[in-house]
Design a protein around this motif. Sequence first.
Motif, mmCIF file in Angstrom:
data_model
loop_
_atom_site.group_PDB
_atom_site.id
_atom_site.type_symbol
_atom_site.label_atom_id
_atom_site.label_comp_id
_atom_site.label_asym_id
_atom_site.label_seq_id
_atom_site.Cartn_x
_atom_site.Cartn_y
_atom_site.Cartn_z
ATOM 1 N N LYS A 80 -3.238 16.046 14.023
ATOM 2 C CA LYS A 80 -4.477 16.796 13.793
ATOM 3 C C LYS A 80 -5.507 15.840 13.866
ATOM 4 C CE LYS A 80 -6.103 19.993 10.056
ATOM 5 N NZ LYS A 80 -6.078 20.132 8.611
ATOM 6 N N VAL A 81 -5.592 14.477 13.211
ATOM 7 C CA VAL A 81 -6.847 13.746 13.664
ATOM 8 C C VAL A 81 -6.948 13.536 15.340
ATOM 9 C CG1 VAL A 81 -7.535 11.270 13.461
ATOM 10 C CG2 VAL A 81 -6.740 12.427 11.526
ATOM 11 N N PHE A 82 -5.825 13.597 15.972
ATOM 12 C CA PHE A 82 -5.990 13.225 17.320
ATOM 13 C C PHE A 82 -6.581 14.562 18.256
ATOM 14 C CE2 PHE A 82 -3.809 9.376 16.637
ATOM 15 C CZ PHE A 82 -4.218 8.431 17.592
ATOM 16 N N GLU A 83 -5.800 15.697 17.675
ATOM 17 C CA GLU A 83 -6.188 17.016 18.258
ATOM 18 C C GLU A 83 -7.710 17.285 17.997
ATOM 19 O OE1 GLU A 83 -3.195 19.546 16.877
ATOM 20 O OE2 GLU A 83 -1.603 18.401 17.832
ATOM 21 N N PRO A 86 -11.100 14.222 19.673
ATOM 22 C CA PRO A 86 -10.647 13.643 20.769
ATOM 23 C C PRO A 86 -11.613 12.640 21.257
ATOM 24 C CG PRO A 86 -10.961 15.765 21.377
ATOM 25 C CD PRO A 86 -10.821 15.647 19.803
ATOM 26 N N ASP A 87 -12.897 12.737 21.025
ATOM 27 C CA ASP A 87 -14.057 12.176 21.657
ATOM 28 C C ASP A 87 -14.479 11.308 20.578
ATOM 29 O OD1 ASP A 87 -13.682 13.434 24.186
ATOM 30 O OD2 ASP A 87 -14.946 15.215 23.505
ATOM 31 N N ASP A 88 -14.167 11.526 19.387
ATOM 32 C CA ASP A 88 -14.669 10.453 18.495
ATOM 33 C C ASP A 88 -14.171 8.945 18.644
ATOM 34 O OD1 ASP A 88 -15.752 12.522 17.328
ATOM 35 O OD2 ASP A 88 -14.785 12.429 15.294
ATOM 36 N N LEU A 89 -14.915 8.117 18.120
ATOM 37 C CA LEU A 89 -14.352 6.704 18.423
ATOM 38 C C LEU A 89 -13.259 6.349 17.352
ATOM 39 C CD1 LEU A 89 -17.603 4.579 18.805
ATOM 40 C CD2 LEU A 89 -16.213 5.225 20.426
ATOM 41 N N VAL A 90 -12.342 5.553 17.715
ATOM 42 C CA VAL A 90 -11.236 5.270 16.752
ATOM 43 C C VAL A 90 -11.858 5.020 15.120
ATOM 44 C CG1 VAL A 90 -9.175 3.688 16.314
ATOM 45 C CG2 VAL A 90 -9.502 4.787 18.573
ATOM 46 N N ILE A 91 -12.700 4.193 15.261
ATOM 47 C CA ILE A 91 -13.249 3.494 14.211
ATOM 48 C C ILE A 91 -13.548 4.825 13.014
ATOM 49 C CG2 ILE A 91 -15.555 3.308 14.663
ATOM 50 C CD1 ILE A 91 -15.659 0.683 13.118
ATOM 51 N N GLU A 141 -12.466 5.830 22.383
ATOM 52 C CA GLU A 141 -12.159 7.595 22.025
ATOM 53 C C GLU A 141 -10.855 7.441 21.584
ATOM 54 O OE1 GLU A 141 -13.650 8.871 25.886
ATOM 55 O OE2 GLU A 141 -15.646 9.462 25.077
ATOM 56 N N ILE A 142 -10.768 8.253 20.681
ATOM 57 C CA ILE A 142 -9.506 8.719 19.954
ATOM 58 C C ILE A 142 -8.409 8.999 21.265
ATOM 59 C CG2 ILE A 142 -8.096 10.323 18.649
ATOM 60 C CD1 ILE A 142 -10.440 9.674 16.470
ATOM 61 N N LYS A 143 -8.983 9.879 22.087
ATOM 62 C CA LYS A 143 -8.020 10.464 23.137
ATOM 63 C C LYS A 143 -7.522 9.331 24.046
ATOM 64 C CE LYS A 143 -12.022 11.556 26.090
ATOM 65 N NZ LYS A 143 -12.787 12.382 26.802
ATOM 66 N N ARG A 144 -8.217 8.155 23.996
ATOM 67 C CA ARG A 144 -7.604 6.867 24.865
ATOM 68 C C ARG A 144 -6.344 6.276 24.103
ATOM 69 N NH1 ARG A 144 -12.083 3.266 26.902
ATOM 70 N NH2 ARG A 144 -10.105 2.080 27.893
ATOM 71 N N MET A 145 -6.228 6.630 22.634
ATOM 72 C CA MET A 145 -5.134 6.018 22.032
ATOM 73 C C MET A 145 -3.962 6.941 21.960
ATOM 74 S SD MET A 145 -6.151 3.148 21.793
ATOM 75 C CE MET A 145 -4.889 2.278 20.573
ATOM 76 N N LYS A 146 -4.068 8.245 22.481
ATOM 77 C CA LYS A 146 -3.010 9.208 22.206
ATOM 78 C C LYS A 146 -1.977 8.624 22.616
ATOM 79 C CE LYS A 146 -2.442 13.939 21.875
ATOM 80 N NZ LYS A 146 -3.063 15.386 22.135
#
Lengths: 182, 115
Positions: A80-83, A86-91, A141-146
């Motif tokens: 859910k966090v990843f979906e 997606p554009d938020d920073l991982v931190i 960005e979170i999407k880059r860690m998916k």
Amino acid sequence: MKLCMVVLLILAQLANRKAESSNSLSSSDIIAFSAAVISLFSLFFTYYSVYLSKELEIKYKKFESLGIETIQKLLSSIDKVFEENPDDLVITQLQAITENLVDIELFLIQFTNIYSKLEITKISNLKDLFSDELYNNNQVEIKRMKVNYLVFRTKLLTDLYDFAILDDIGLWNRLKRIVNVS
Amino acid sequence: METYNVDLNTLVNSNVDLISGRAFGEKEAEKFHIMDHVNNNEKIVIYIDDQKVKAINDSFIKGFFSDVFKILKTKERVQQIFEVEGNDYFIRLFHKNWTILEALYGSSTNPSAIS
């Protein structure tokens, strides 16, 4: 017990026939006796195989419903966090993800009280590896860690399924038991 | 009982507001002389300001407390000595990790759990 009684009955009948004829056993008697013994073994083996496969099925379903379904539920919070972000920073989502990862580890630690052969250290290392990747890339960005997440998710579930198939409750141990009995 | 303060806020700065790494945790435990304070039966209070520390990776907590659990074994004994002063999230995070460490190092250790 029933099988022993049947075998004894056959032996008694053969002994009776031998006494009546006062001759030694004919070859047809020996063949009939051998066929009966083989049939009985086959019956026993079939019965035992059905019993073991049913036992395995129930144990597997238990493992799946207690373990894998719970893990999937815990993973769905991270999904859910990843979906949703997606554009938020991982931190910005590290606290939520860390807490869910700790919950997964905590659950698996407790799970080893039931399945003591589960290699918790291996799974912990897998979790720590993913967690460290997130902390080291906290400004992306979170999407880059998916992809990293999907790799972790897949490896975790694969380890659990491998355990179910190959280890404690696994098919391999059941097969060994069948071989030992036969 | 004397009280010793461990300020984890000193581990972050304006560039880095995360605390992470098992090795870093072990190193910081040594730097704070945690085992000496445990052996002296002191009360240890860990301070975390959520305005300064954004997140703590549980690998750090494991590294920081691994020696402590090797000696004290149980979460109950650790809680008698350590106290976390921070928001609910950080308190929860420490307590969950203490439960994990108790399972790994405690008396009810699963032999397969430690390699």
